[in-house]
Design an enzyme around this catalytic site. Structure first.
Site, mmCIF file in Angstrom:
data_model
loop_
_atom_site.group_PDB
_atom_site.id
_atom_site.type_symbol
_atom_site.label_atom_id
_atom_site.label_comp_id
_atom_site.label_asym_id
_atom_site.label_seq_id
_atom_site.Cartn_x
_atom_site.Cartn_y
_atom_site.Cartn_z
ATOM 1 N N GLU A 28 0.834 -1.211 0.000
ATOM 2 C CA GLU A 28 0.000 0.000 0.000
ATOM 3 C C GLU A 28 0.865 1.256 0.000
ATOM 4 O OE1 GLU A 28 -1.566 1.920 3.357
ATOM 5 O OE2 GLU A 28 -1.168 0.238 4.699
ATOM 6 N N VAL A 109 -5.403 0.366 3.085
ATOM 7 C CA VAL A 109 -5.569 -1.084 3.004
ATOM 8 C C VAL A 109 -6.787 -1.411 2.131
ATOM 9 C CG1 VAL A 109 -6.170 -3.151 4.331
ATOM 10 C CG2 VAL A 109 -4.385 -1.595 5.173
ATOM 11 N N ASP A 145 -11.517 -0.499 5.840
ATOM 12 C CA ASP A 145 -10.665 -1.686 5.676
ATOM 13 C C ASP A 145 -11.440 -2.953 6.056
ATOM 14 O OD1 ASP A 145 -8.658 0.149 5.157
ATOM 15 O OD2 ASP A 145 -7.455 -0.323 6.928
ATOM 16 N N LYS A 162 -3.230 -1.533 15.881
ATOM 17 C CA LYS A 162 -2.694 -0.660 16.938
ATOM 18 C C LYS A 162 -3.721 -0.461 18.035
ATOM 19 C CE LYS A 162 0.630 2.460 14.832
ATOM 20 N NZ LYS A 162 0.498 2.414 13.381
HETATM 21 N N1 PSU Z 1 -2.739 1.811 10.788
HETATM 22 C C1 PSU Z 1 -1.395 1.817 10.911
HETATM 23 N N2 PSU Z 1 -0.644 2.362 9.922
HETATM 24 C C2 PSU Z 1 -1.221 2.901 8.799
HETATM 25 C C3 PSU Z 1 -2.656 2.882 8.677
HETATM 26 C C4 PSU Z 1 -3.359 2.319 9.691
HETATM 27 O O1 PSU Z 1 -0.878 1.330 11.900
HETATM 28 O O2 PSU Z 1 -0.511 3.401 7.912
HETATM 29 C C5 PSU Z 1 -3.292 3.422 7.436
HETATM 30 C C6 PSU Z 1 -3.586 2.274 6.455
HETATM 31 O O3 PSU Z 1 -3.471 2.754 5.130
HETATM 32 C C7 PSU Z 1 -5.039 1.960 6.766
HETATM 33 C C8 PSU Z 1 -5.581 3.335 7.024
HETATM 34 O O4 PSU Z 1 -5.716 1.307 5.717
HETATM 35 O O5 PSU Z 1 -4.563 3.986 7.761
HETATM 36 C C9 PSU Z 1 -6.896 3.310 7.787
HETATM 37 O O6 PSU Z 1 -7.443 4.591 7.819
HETATM 38 P P1 PSU Z 1 -8.965 4.791 8.320
HETATM 39 O O7 PSU Z 1 -8.941 4.448 9.775
HETATM 40 O O8 PSU Z 1 -9.242 6.225 8.047
HETATM 41 O O9 PSU Z 1 -9.805 3.859 7.493
#
Ligand code: PSU
Ligand code: MN
Length: 306
Positions: A28, A109, A145, A162
């Protein structure tokens, strides 16, 4: 194999590998543009590609440049993604307009899974997954995701989730969506910086060949959607939850005070944690992505051999 979707620009190397059934691993780009600072992000992206090659697979970093979804990037394109501040964070909902308006986008993702699947790629390596945010019972902030994992046939190798997310609820949603969650070599589900999250993994497997066989069985049964392949960070790179947990709590509180919500919250938290940890979290992040690249290449090789 089926031809890649005609709207994709696939590098010759990746196209050849796919056409001859050789292993390919998607990567990604949000982790590059919004997950790590420049120039460490670009350097890491290159090293991760190299690890995948050493593991016997072809790397395919996914991003959108001038509105064209790209499967495989060259050096200059990686640099642009890592340094240009106009690069958008593109999840599924953003794909249509970033393409229509000819903009640059870094894929999450969810959108990387979708574009990888349109190219015919079945294995994807990242750092951490999105999930159910803390307080989602009020905000309803659940990463796309998870939805995508229920729809698109790609195995996603990560170091887990995380603890800035609600890990228990994330695992519950994945169960509801019918997404297999496999921890490799561990009984516990990992939490990115730490080898354990305090939650038992729904399934433990110990070898890449077993992961590949599970992917094969899922899709042969006609069960659509992805798999979460969680790979604990190596012991020597781990940051104890007691230490990183405090920093994550502080970052989450700050996001609340500053009213940061929606797509901006994950990049904000990731950036803040790097600052608060004095770079320790960045070192761990780089180490775990490389560790995931080794496993992802092995899974892609095993899957291609089936
Ligand atoms: N969590 C991490 N590192 C990241 C991301 C999430 O530990 O880089 C990034 C990934 O690209 C993931 C996105 O798909 O953040 C999720 O964002 P959101 O919560 O806005 O869907
Ligand atoms: Mn969200």
């Amino acid at each position: 194999m089926t031809e890649p979707h005609p709207m994709l620009a696939v590098t010759e190397e990746v196209r050849d590998a796919l056409a001859s059934g050789r292993p390919v691993v998607a990567l990604e780009s949000t982790i590059i543009s919004h997950g790590m600072p420049y120039p460490k992000n670009v350097q890491t992206a290159r090293e991760v590609e190299q690890i995948i090659r050493e593991g016997g697979a072809v790397p395919a970093t996914v991003a959108i440049l001038h509105g064209v979804p790209r499967i495989g990037l060259d050096d200059a394109e990686l640099d642009l993604l890592g340094s240009d501040e106009h690069v958008r964070k593109v999840s599924i909902r953003d794909l249509p307009w970033v393409v229509a308006r000819g903009e640059h986008g870094a894929t999450t993702v969810a959108s990387t899974m979708r574009l990888a699947a349109l190219a015919g790629i079945r294995v994807f390596v990242t750092g951490g997954l999105g999930g159910v945010h803390r307080g989602a019972e009020n905000s309803m902030d659940v990463s796309a995701d998870l939805t995508e994992l229920s729809l698109t046939d790609v195995a996603v190798v990560s170091a887990g989730v995380k603890s800035l997310l609600d890990i228990g609820r994330t695992l519950e949603v994945l169960e509801t969506l019918g997404v297999p969650v496999i921890s490799v070599g561990s009984d516990d589900f990992p939490s990115f910086y730490s080898r354990s999250s305090g939650f038992r993994s729904p399934l433990r497997l110990d070898a890449a060949t077993e992961v590949a066989a599970t992917m094969r069985a899922k899709w042969d049964l006609g069960i659509a959607g992805g798999l979460v392949v969680a790979n604990p960070i190596p012991v020597e790179d781990e940051i104890p939850e007691a230490k990183i947990g405090r920093l994550i709590d502080a970052a989450v509180a700050e996001a609340g005070e500053r009213g940061i919500t929606g797509a901006a919250i994950t990049p904000f938290l990731l950036g803040r944690i790097v600052e608060l940890s004095d770079g320790d979290s960045l070192r761990a992040n780089i180490a775990l992505v490389k560790n995931n690249a080794r496993l992802g290449a092995a899974v892609a090789v095993a899957y291609a051999a089936l």
